[in-house]
Motif scaffolding. Structure first.
Motif, mmCIF file in Angstrom:
data_model
loop_
_atom_site.group_PDB
_atom_site.id
_atom_site.type_symbol
_atom_site.label_atom_id
_atom_site.label_comp_id
_atom_site.label_asym_id
_atom_site.label_seq_id
_atom_site.Cartn_x
_atom_site.Cartn_y
_atom_site.Cartn_z
ATOM 1 N N LYS A 43 20.752 39.575 -5.699
ATOM 2 C CA LYS A 43 19.528 39.417 -4.917
ATOM 3 C C LYS A 43 19.528 38.077 -4.201
ATOM 4 N N GLU A 44 18.667 37.985 -3.198
ATOM 5 C CA GLU A 44 18.550 36.733 -2.464
ATOM 6 C C GLU A 44 17.781 35.707 -3.288
ATOM 7 N N ARG A 45 18.038 34.452 -2.974
ATOM 8 C CA ARG A 45 17.307 33.381 -3.623
ATOM 9 C C ARG A 45 15.841 33.453 -3.196
ATOM 10 N N GLN A 46 14.933 33.245 -4.128
ATOM 11 C CA GLN A 46 13.510 33.358 -3.802
ATOM 12 C C GLN A 46 12.723 32.173 -4.336
ATOM 13 N N PHE A 47 11.685 31.855 -3.621
ATOM 14 C CA PHE A 47 10.785 30.780 -4.012
ATOM 15 C C PHE A 47 10.025 31.179 -5.280
ATOM 16 N N VAL A 48 9.827 30.210 -6.184
ATOM 17 C CA VAL A 48 9.059 30.451 -7.403
ATOM 18 C C VAL A 48 7.776 29.625 -7.407
ATOM 19 N N ALA A 49 7.925 28.318 -7.267
ATOM 20 C CA ALA A 49 6.757 27.450 -7.350
ATOM 21 C C ALA A 49 7.085 26.100 -6.728
ATOM 22 N N SER A 50 6.050 25.403 -6.306
ATOM 23 C CA SER A 50 6.243 24.053 -5.786
ATOM 24 C C SER A 50 5.014 23.208 -6.073
ATOM 25 N N ILE A 51 5.224 21.895 -6.070
ATOM 26 C CA ILE A 51 4.132 20.949 -6.217
ATOM 27 C C ILE A 51 4.299 19.910 -5.121
ATOM 28 N N ARG A 52 3.322 19.853 -4.259
ATOM 29 C CA ARG A 52 3.435 19.063 -3.042
ATOM 30 C C ARG A 52 2.265 18.117 -2.883
ATOM 31 N N TRP A 53 2.560 17.011 -2.204
ATOM 32 C CA TRP A 53 1.556 15.979 -1.977
ATOM 33 C C TRP A 53 0.865 16.198 -0.632
ATOM 34 N N SER A 54 -0.460 16.231 -0.667
ATOM 35 C CA SER A 54 -1.230 16.281 0.576
ATOM 36 C C SER A 54 -2.523 15.514 0.351
ATOM 37 N N GLY A 55 -2.356 14.286 -0.107
ATOM 38 C CA GLY A 55 -3.501 13.479 -0.504
ATOM 39 C C GLY A 55 -3.714 13.554 -2.002
ATOM 40 N N VAL A 56 -3.520 14.718 -2.532
ATOM 41 C CA VAL A 56 -3.468 14.986 -3.970
ATOM 42 C C VAL A 56 -2.315 15.956 -4.168
ATOM 43 N N TYR A 57 -1.892 16.142 -5.394
ATOM 44 C CA TYR A 57 -0.836 17.120 -5.660
ATOM 45 C C TYR A 57 -1.447 18.516 -5.675
ATOM 46 N N SER A 58 -0.824 19.429 -4.939
ATOM 47 C CA SER A 58 -1.241 20.821 -4.929
ATOM 48 C C SER A 58 -0.070 21.692 -5.380
ATOM 49 N N THR A 59 -0.384 22.776 -6.066
ATOM 50 C CA THR A 59 0.651 23.672 -6.569
ATOM 51 C C THR A 59 0.606 25.010 -5.830
ATOM 52 N N TYR A 60 1.788 25.614 -5.707
ATOM 53 C CA TYR A 60 1.933 26.879 -4.990
ATOM 54 C C TYR A 60 2.853 27.781 -5.805
ATOM 55 N N TYR A 61 2.574 29.073 -5.800
ATOM 56 C CA TYR A 61 3.329 30.013 -6.606
ATOM 57 C C TYR A 61 3.644 31.289 -5.833
ATOM 58 N N ALA A 62 4.786 31.866 -6.159
ATOM 59 C CA ALA A 62 5.058 33.222 -5.688
ATOM 60 C C ALA A 62 4.096 34.178 -6.375
ATOM 61 N N ASP A 63 3.737 35.235 -5.681
ATOM 62 C CA ASP A 63 2.802 36.206 -6.262
ATOM 63 C C ASP A 63 3.329 36.781 -7.570
ATOM 64 N N SER A 64 4.639 36.916 -7.673
ATOM 65 C CA SER A 64 5.236 37.555 -8.839
ATOM 66 C C SER A 64 5.100 36.725 -10.109
ATOM 67 N N VAL A 65 4.815 35.433 -9.969
ATOM 68 C CA VAL A 65 4.721 34.570 -11.154
ATOM 69 C C VAL A 65 3.332 33.959 -11.323
ATOM 70 N N LYS A 66 2.468 34.181 -10.355
ATOM 71 C CA LYS A 66 1.127 33.586 -10.404
ATOM 72 C C LYS A 66 0.394 34.034 -11.654
ATOM 73 N N GLY A 67 -0.197 33.078 -12.356
ATOM 74 C CA GLY A 67 -0.909 33.375 -13.590
ATOM 75 C C GLY A 67 -0.037 33.340 -14.823
ATOM 76 N N ARG A 68 1.281 33.307 -14.643
ATOM 77 C CA ARG A 68 2.205 33.269 -15.785
ATOM 78 C C ARG A 68 2.986 31.963 -15.840
ATOM 79 N N PHE A 69 3.321 31.413 -14.683
ATOM 80 C CA PHE A 69 4.110 30.182 -14.600
ATOM 81 C C PHE A 69 3.217 29.031 -14.168
ATOM 82 N N THR A 70 3.550 27.835 -14.655
ATOM 83 C CA THR A 70 2.837 26.636 -14.256
ATOM 84 C C THR A 70 3.834 25.528 -13.956
ATOM 85 N N ILE A 71 3.712 24.950 -12.765
ATOM 86 C CA ILE A 71 4.561 23.816 -12.389
ATOM 87 C C ILE A 71 3.751 22.538 -12.566
#
Length: 120
Positions: A43-71
């Motif tokens: 399979k192709e490489r896919q995004f899982v999660a990220s934590i990015r700075w935009s004044g504060v740290y914000s987290t982002y998740y793939a739909d497939s892991v949302k609610g189960r994974f925490t970065i």
């Protein structure tokens, strides 16, 4: 520039948990956005999660892991974590830690990956 090094992968039964760690050597860790990608066999490489700075740290998740994974990240330790709960066989993949300067548009730095295998 940072060099991500992953650890914490392994074999776990479905429904179990694992925590991946990524220690990033180099300077200015706090100036880098961090994330996780994964690649399953054939399979192709896919995004899982990220934590990015935009004044504060914000987290982002793939739909497939949302609610189960925490970065999360600990800038004092130059480390980012991926807590994975309620694991499923389809989460089986090589997980890569990635980093980019917060002003960059793409992830420039990739770790070598750590294998996560979830048995049914």
């Amino acid at each position: 520039q940072v060099l991500p090094v992953e650890s914490g992968g392994g074999l776990v039964q479905a429904g179990g948990s694992l925590r991946l760690s990524c220690a990033a050597s180099g300077q200015s860790f706090s100036m880098h956005d961090m994330g996780w990608f994964r690649q399953a066999p054939g399979k192709e490489r896919q995004f899982v999660a990220s934590i990015r700075w935009s004044g504060v740290y914000s987290t982002y998740y793939a739909d497939s892991v949302k609610g189960r994974f925490t970065i999360s990240r600990d800038d004092a330790k130059n480390t980012v974590y991926l807590q994975m709960n309620s694991l499923k066989p389809e989460d089986t993949a090589v997980y890569y830690c990635v980093a980019k300067n917060r002003y960059s548009s793409s992830y420039d730095y990739w770790g070598q990956g750590t294998q996560v295998t979830v048995s049914s």
